[in-house]
Write an enzyme that holds these catalytic residues in place. Structure first.
Site, PDB file in Angstrom:
ATOM      1  N   GLU A 130     -30.726 -20.261 -19.199  1.00 12.36           N
ATOM      2  CA  GLU A 130     -29.521 -19.611 -18.688  1.00 12.36           C
ATOM      3  C   GLU A 130     -29.808 -18.807 -17.427  1.00 12.36           C
ATOM      4  O   GLU A 130     -30.746 -18.011 -17.370  1.00 12.36           O
ATOM      5  CB  GLU A 130     -28.905 -18.695 -19.750  1.00 12.36           C
ATOM      6  CG  GLU A 130     -27.587 -18.091 -19.290  1.00 12.36           C
ATOM      7  CD  GLU A 130     -26.872 -17.292 -20.363  1.00 12.36           C
ATOM      8  OE1 GLU A 130     -25.732 -16.852 -20.109  1.00 12.36           O
ATOM      9  OE2 GLU A 130     -27.453 -17.112 -21.450  1.00 12.36           O
ATOM     10  N   GLU A 147     -17.937 -17.500 -24.731  1.00 11.30           N
ATOM     11  CA  GLU A 147     -18.691 -16.292 -25.060  1.00 11.30           C
ATOM     12  C   GLU A 147     -17.854 -15.071 -24.743  1.00 11.30           C
ATOM     13  O   GLU A 147     -17.257 -14.968 -23.662  1.00 11.30           O
ATOM     14  CB  GLU A 147     -20.005 -16.251 -24.271  1.00 11.30           C
ATOM     15  CG  GLU A 147     -20.900 -15.078 -24.641  1.00 11.30           C
ATOM     16  CD  GLU A 147     -22.242 -15.135 -23.927  1.00 11.30           C
ATOM     17  OE1 GLU A 147     -23.247 -15.477 -24.577  1.00 11.30           O
ATOM     18  OE2 GLU A 147     -22.270 -14.826 -22.721  1.00 11.30           O
TER      19      GLU A 147
END
Length: 293
Positions: A148, A242
């Site tokens: 990420e 998220e």
């Protein structure tokens, strides 16, 4: 085939404790999600077999998160610490496979958190080489490894899609993939949609996070446009949701992530709105009005 939509478990519950876990998985399955992103787990001590059965029962593929820690860091100049970091990643690969998962996300290239200095010389090269080899081994286990890209306040190592592509090339791996998150991209990218398009050939996970960490439809990030840009460029991988709220997260996780407010209190409602945004954006690309847009 429709987009494989994933939702972070922490949108609904703080951890994997029962009976809340089963209820959360049922909610996500009923909403149409295919995958669930797990908070950090202990690959050596947690009940992997029991969780695997629960994920199977709900038809949800688990996605794990792998990180590094002081003393176990693939970007460290110390060789012993590098090897400890590799070992930690491989243990999480094994746990992912044991859970029935096929993807491991995370900040797997170095330490998470704000740094008082720039990345030390050689850190990215060390991390890239090790992570590439981990990704190759994980591929043999049927697990895709992504890394990420974070904003500058959470790592000095990788902040943009351009940096991620250079890191991927340095890894020497044909299997390592990029994980982009619109929350972080809103801080770092001059043109978020162009950055997404540039990464599509090696994009393994597109995560939708709003500027205030709350509902995807309320904030400065056009999450639907991000989905459209990716799909138009040929992306057919997972799209994740998220969001974090102090009323849902544990106090430890809230403090770690800097979640001081409650941008939402109903995680199920947030997840429902989010998958609606994903499905509408996906449909827009396939509609006559969306072709060539």
């Amino acid at each position: 085939m429709p987009i494989d939509a994933a939702c972070h478990l922490n949108v609904l519950v703080p951890d994997l404790a029962e009976p809340a876990l089963g209820r959360a998985l049922g909610t996500l399955a009923d909403l149409g999600y295919s995958s669930v992103v797990l908070p950090p787990i202990d690959p050596d001590g947690d009940p992997l077999a029991g969780w695997a059965a629960l994920f199977r029962d709900h038809g949800l593929a688990p996605i794990t998160i792998a990180g590094q820690a002081p003393g176990a860091d693939v970007s460290s100049p110390d060789e012993d610490e590098q090897q400890a970091g590799v070992a930690a990643l491989l243990r999480m690969v094994d746990a992912t496979a044991a859970l029935g998962g096929d993807q491991m996300n995370g900040v797997s290239y170095g330490l998470f958190g704000r740094s008082p200095t720039a990345a030390p010389p050689g850190a990215l090269e060390r991390a890239a080489g090790h992570l590439g080899r981990v990704a190759d081994q994980a591929h043999e286990r049927g697990v895709t490894v992504t890394f990420e890209v974070l904003n500058r306040y959470e790592t000095p190592l990788l902040n943009t899609a351009e940096q991620a592509l250079a890191f991927l090339a340095a890894s020497g791996s044909a299997h390592l993939r990029v994980h982009l998150d619109t929350f972080h991209m809103a801080v770092e990218e001059a043109d978020m949609l162009a950055a997404i398009r540039s990464a599509v050939p090696v994009l393994g996970y597109l995560e939708l996070g709003q500027s205030g960490r709350g509902p995807l439809g309320s904030g400065s990030v056009d999450t639907a446009a991000a989905v459209r840009a990716a799909v138009e460029a040929g992306y057919r991988g997972r799209v994740g949701v998220e969001a974090f709220s102090r009323s849902v997260l544990s106090e430890f996780a809230s403090d770690l992530l800097g979640i001081w407010r409650e941008p939402y209190t109903d995680g199920a409602a947030l997840a429902a709105e989010a998958i609606g945004i994903i499905r509408r954006a996906e449909a827009d690309v396939g509609s006559p009005a969306g072709l060539g847009s």
